[in-house]
Design a protein around this motif. Structure first.
Motif, mmCIF file in Angstrom:
data_model
loop_
_atom_site.group_PDB
_atom_site.id
_atom_site.type_symbol
_atom_site.label_atom_id
_atom_site.label_comp_id
_atom_site.label_asym_id
_atom_site.label_seq_id
_atom_site.Cartn_x
_atom_site.Cartn_y
_atom_site.Cartn_z
ATOM 1 N N SER A 188 -22.495 8.159 29.637
ATOM 2 C CA SER A 188 -23.136 9.470 29.577
ATOM 3 C C SER A 188 -23.344 9.951 31.007
ATOM 4 C CB SER A 188 -24.492 9.379 28.865
ATOM 5 O OG SER A 188 -25.419 8.656 29.664
ATOM 6 N N CYS A 189 -23.701 11.191 31.160
ATOM 7 C CA CYS A 189 -24.272 11.715 32.411
ATOM 8 C C CYS A 189 -23.319 11.569 33.602
ATOM 9 C CB CYS A 189 -25.613 11.056 32.699
ATOM 10 S SG CYS A 189 -26.846 11.447 31.433
ATOM 11 N N LEU A 190 -22.467 12.579 33.750
ATOM 12 C CA LEU A 190 -21.434 12.545 34.789
ATOM 13 C C LEU A 190 -21.679 13.658 35.811
ATOM 14 C CD1 LEU A 190 -18.643 11.759 32.234
ATOM 15 C CD2 LEU A 190 -19.322 10.259 34.103
ATOM 16 N N GLY A 214 -23.044 12.615 26.120
ATOM 17 C CA GLY A 214 -23.716 13.832 26.550
ATOM 18 C C GLY A 214 -23.924 13.922 28.044
ATOM 19 N N ASP A 215 -24.197 15.150 28.502
ATOM 20 C CA ASP A 215 -24.257 15.464 29.927
ATOM 21 C C ASP A 215 -22.938 15.108 30.619
ATOM 22 O OD1 ASP A 215 -26.788 16.409 29.505
ATOM 23 O OD2 ASP A 215 -27.833 14.822 30.602
ATOM 24 N N THR A 216 -21.857 15.412 29.933
ATOM 25 C CA THR A 216 -20.540 15.234 30.555
ATOM 26 C C THR A 216 -20.356 16.257 31.662
ATOM 27 O OG1 THR A 216 -19.684 14.392 28.457
ATOM 28 C CG2 THR A 216 -18.060 15.108 30.067
ATOM 29 N N VAL A 217 -20.923 17.450 31.495
ATOM 30 C CA VAL A 217 -21.004 18.426 32.583
ATOM 31 C C VAL A 217 -22.455 18.854 32.739
ATOM 32 C CG1 VAL A 217 -18.655 19.320 32.299
ATOM 33 C CG2 VAL A 217 -20.533 20.387 31.034
ATOM 34 N N TYR A 218 -22.761 19.367 33.916
ATOM 35 C CA TYR A 218 -24.083 19.940 34.211
ATOM 36 C C TYR A 218 -23.864 21.421 34.486
ATOM 37 C CZ TYR A 218 -26.157 15.346 34.162
ATOM 38 O OH TYR A 218 -26.610 14.117 33.745
ATOM 39 N N ALA A 219 -23.794 22.172 33.393
ATOM 40 C CA ALA A 219 -23.424 23.585 33.470
ATOM 41 C C ALA A 219 -24.644 24.489 33.487
ATOM 42 C CB ALA A 219 -22.518 23.933 32.295
ATOM 43 N N ASP A 256 -28.326 18.178 26.827
ATOM 44 C CA ASP A 256 -28.773 19.520 27.220
ATOM 45 C C ASP A 256 -27.871 20.209 28.240
ATOM 46 O OD1 ASP A 256 -29.703 17.576 29.011
ATOM 47 O OD2 ASP A 256 -31.456 18.755 29.597
ATOM 48 N N HIS A 257 -27.337 19.438 29.203
ATOM 49 C CA HIS A 257 -26.710 20.108 30.344
ATOM 50 C C HIS A 257 -25.356 20.743 30.044
ATOM 51 C CE1 HIS A 257 -29.886 18.956 33.082
ATOM 52 N NE2 HIS A 257 -29.836 17.729 32.583
ATOM 53 N N GLU A 258 -24.784 20.476 28.890
ATOM 54 C CA GLU A 258 -23.604 21.242 28.489
ATOM 55 C C GLU A 258 -23.970 22.694 28.196
ATOM 56 O OE1 GLU A 258 -24.195 18.212 27.515
ATOM 57 O OE2 GLU A 258 -22.347 17.008 27.622
ATOM 58 N N GLY A 393 -27.811 7.851 25.845
ATOM 59 C CA GLY A 393 -27.620 8.134 27.269
ATOM 60 C C GLY A 393 -28.863 8.816 27.816
ATOM 61 N N ASP A 394 -28.678 9.852 28.609
ATOM 62 C CA ASP A 394 -29.701 10.804 29.037
ATOM 63 C C ASP A 394 -30.621 10.333 30.144
ATOM 64 O OD1 ASP A 394 -31.247 13.337 28.762
ATOM 65 O OD2 ASP A 394 -32.824 11.977 28.117
ATOM 66 N N VAL A 395 -31.089 9.087 30.113
ATOM 67 C CA VAL A 395 -32.171 8.704 31.011
ATOM 68 C C VAL A 395 -31.686 8.109 32.340
ATOM 69 C CG1 VAL A 395 -33.968 8.484 29.268
ATOM 70 C CG2 VAL A 395 -32.426 6.562 29.710
ATOM 71 N N HIS A 396 -30.377 7.993 32.515
ATOM 72 C CA HIS A 396 -29.801 7.613 33.807
ATOM 73 C C HIS A 396 -30.108 6.174 34.205
ATOM 74 C CE1 HIS A 396 -29.221 12.061 35.220
ATOM 75 N NE2 HIS A 396 -28.981 11.893 33.941
ATOM 76 N N PHE A 397 -30.199 5.293 33.238
ATOM 77 C CA PHE A 397 -30.180 3.863 33.544
ATOM 78 C C PHE A 397 -29.633 3.121 32.337
ATOM 79 C CE2 PHE A 397 -34.515 4.825 32.065
ATOM 80 C CZ PHE A 397 -34.717 3.887 31.060
ATOM 81 N N GLY A 422 -22.178 9.047 36.526
ATOM 82 C CA GLY A 422 -22.087 9.761 37.797
ATOM 83 C C GLY A 422 -23.367 10.431 38.254
ATOM 84 N N SER A 423 -24.304 10.654 37.337
ATOM 85 C CA SER A 423 -25.537 11.352 37.718
ATOM 86 C C SER A 423 -26.435 10.439 38.549
ATOM 87 C CB SER A 423 -26.282 11.803 36.461
ATOM 88 O OG SER A 423 -25.464 12.643 35.687
ATOM 89 N N PHE A 424 -27.472 11.034 39.124
ATOM 90 C CA PHE A 424 -28.376 10.250 39.971
ATOM 91 C C PHE A 424 -28.968 9.085 39.181
ATOM 92 C CE2 PHE A 424 -31.195 13.223 37.845
ATOM 93 C CZ PHE A 424 -32.306 12.444 37.542
#
Ligand SMILES: [Fe+2]
Length: 478
Positions: A188-190, A214-219, A256-258, A393-397, A422-424
């Motif tokens: 998730s989260c790229l 999810g969060d494949t893009v941050y649009a 959400d970020h899509e 996904g979502d929570v970046h860990f 890929g996200s922080f």
């Protein structure tokens, strides 16, 4: 090392040799020691790539069938032209006899050539000619049908100037009633860290399918369909994504970020939802689900696994996390499923994260909607539904968690957190000091390999980093 979940104490994990803080190492090895103390025996490591080993079953039991070997990747007759085809060719939502294809290119129309693995080589299967995108669309959608179950296919597109795309490989789903070991990937989260090297690592494994959670893009900030398309054009040509989607079919949901950060339907401008939804569907091939936004749907891989794809964002209205229609569909579909494993693709954790984060941002996840959360957890607890695994996904860990603390609804259910790719990285997770509800919490870009053995009921979970190293592995007895 890996250990094995017992029926009474179903979650144990093993530690990998990741570079980690001493605090993290203590958590990991503490979990491993606890696992060793309660596990009846190991199931073998989960560190090996691919699914061509026979897996770890009970001694004396016949090993579960595994996937037949595939020939080396088919290549089209001409060299791949990444200028003419910057985005490659994507496939998704494979069935035993069909798959959805999305292809975009600088010049239309296109033809698509499809070959099928047979023995040690590839044979012609079908061709499609004179393919144009519909008016106003920027990618071609087609469904390849008449395919054979559990079979490798390759396809490539060619434009009118004779230029070829790269070859894309996929595997069709198992036939109804069929059963073998499946190996899936997930992340998730790229939102950064290009070129998403962990996805290039996953691409090297020719997985049965890959789950994008999810969060494949941050649009965020987009409004028009052109706004959204800019983000998808950029994402789909990143080398990791191009390699991954060239290696296997995907099953995608969104977060959400899509659309926009922490959006709800009432927070969007007129037309914004439709624009985001269309751009998402143009980029990642997907079937239309039976209701709501069309995102929630189920996909079956024989008797081994059924995938239940949730839409945890598109139906947040009137104080509900998901629509009653979606929740009822999930309950009914889980209860009716005869697959050994039931994987719920959940873009935001259902795990109670109170011990880690308190109530912070609880309204962004299931935790903030306790009525619906407890309803589905109790439903699974109280019905004879085996083999459930939540994947999120979502929570970046990365993490492996019991969904709830002891004694609460869902305490016997497990959730695997995968990504970010890929996200922080979430510093809060790295600072977290262990709680038995969360036997593994990591801090690295990653994808997750899920090796599902329907014969033993064991899911081997392996988190893999950008260099192909194993961050952590665990075996879940479901
Ligand atoms: Fe994210």
């Amino acid at each position: 090392m890996a250990a094995h979940r017992t029926a009474r104490d179903p979650l144990t994990t093993g530690a990998g040799p990741a570079a980690a803080s001493s605090r993290r190492a203590v958590l990991r090895w503490g979990a491993a020691l606890a696992a060793a103390a309660c596990a009846p025996k190991g199931t073998g490591g989960a560190d090996g790539a691919g699914d061509d080993d026979s897996g770890g079953g009970d001694s004396g039991a016949a090993p579960t069938p595994t996937r037949a070997p595939e020939p080396p990747r088919w290549e089209p007759p001409g060299p791949a032209d990444d200028v003419a085809f910057p985005w490659g060719v994507q496939t998704g939502d494979a069935l035993p006899d069909a798959v959805i294809v999305r292809v975009r290119a600088l010049q239309m129309p296109l033809r698509v050539e499809v070959v099928r693995a047979e023995g040690d080589g590839w044979v012609a299967d079908q061709q499609r000619e004179e393919l144009w995108p519909p008016d106003g669309a920027e990618s071609i959608r087609l469904e390849l049908s008449g395919l054979r179950p559990d079979t490798a296919y390759c396809l490539a597109a060619q434009d009118g100037m004779g230029r070829w795309s790269r070859s894309t490989r996929l595997r069709t789903a198992l036939a109804d009633g069929a059963l073998r070991v499946l190996t899936l990937g997930a992340t998730s989260c790229l939102g950064g860290n290009e070129p998403w090297r962990s996805l290039s690592v996953a691409a090297g494994e020719d997985l049965d399918a890959f789950l994008l959670l999810g969060d494949t893009v941050y649009a965020d900030g987009s409004r028009t369909i052109e706004d959204y398309r800019l983000f998808w054009r950029a994402a789909m040509r990143v080398e990791g994504m191009r390699g991954l989607t060239g290696s296997t079919s995907v099953v995608a949901t969104w977060d959400d970020h899509e659309v926009d950060n922490n959006w709800s339907r009432s927070s969007l401008e007129a037309g914004q939802f439709a624009n985001a939804r269309a751009a998402f569907a143009e980029a990642l091939p997907q079937r239309e689900g039976p209701g709501g936004t069309g995102i929630w749907r189920q996909l079956r891989w024989g008797d081994t696994a059924e995938l239940f794809v949730l839409d945890c964002r598109g139906e947040r209205e009137d104080g509900l996390y998901v629509s009653d229609q979606q929740l009822a569909w999930l309950e009914d579909a889980l209860a009716a499923s005869t697959a050994r494993f039931k994987l719920i693709l959940n873009s935001v954790p259902i795990t109670d994260l109170t011990a880690m984060f308190g109530a912070a941002a609880a309204d962004d996840r299931w935790q903030g909607y306790p009525t619906q959360r407890e309803r589905i957890l109790r439903f699974i607890d109280e019905h004879p539904i085996s083999g459930v695994l939540w994947i999120t996904g979502d929570v970046h860990f990365p993490a492996i968690c019991s969904v709830s603390p002891p004694g609460a609804p869902g305490a016997g259910q497990t959730e695997v957190f995968t990504g970010p790719g890929g996200s922080f990285l979430n510093l809060a997770a790295d600072l977290f000091v262990g709680d038995p509800q969360y036997p593994y919490v990591g801090y690295a870009w990653n994808w997750c390999r899920l090796r599902l053995d329907p014969g033993t009921g064991v899911v081997d979970v392996t988190f893999v980093d950008d260099d192909g190293g194993v961050l952590h592995s665990a075996s879940l007895q479901l």
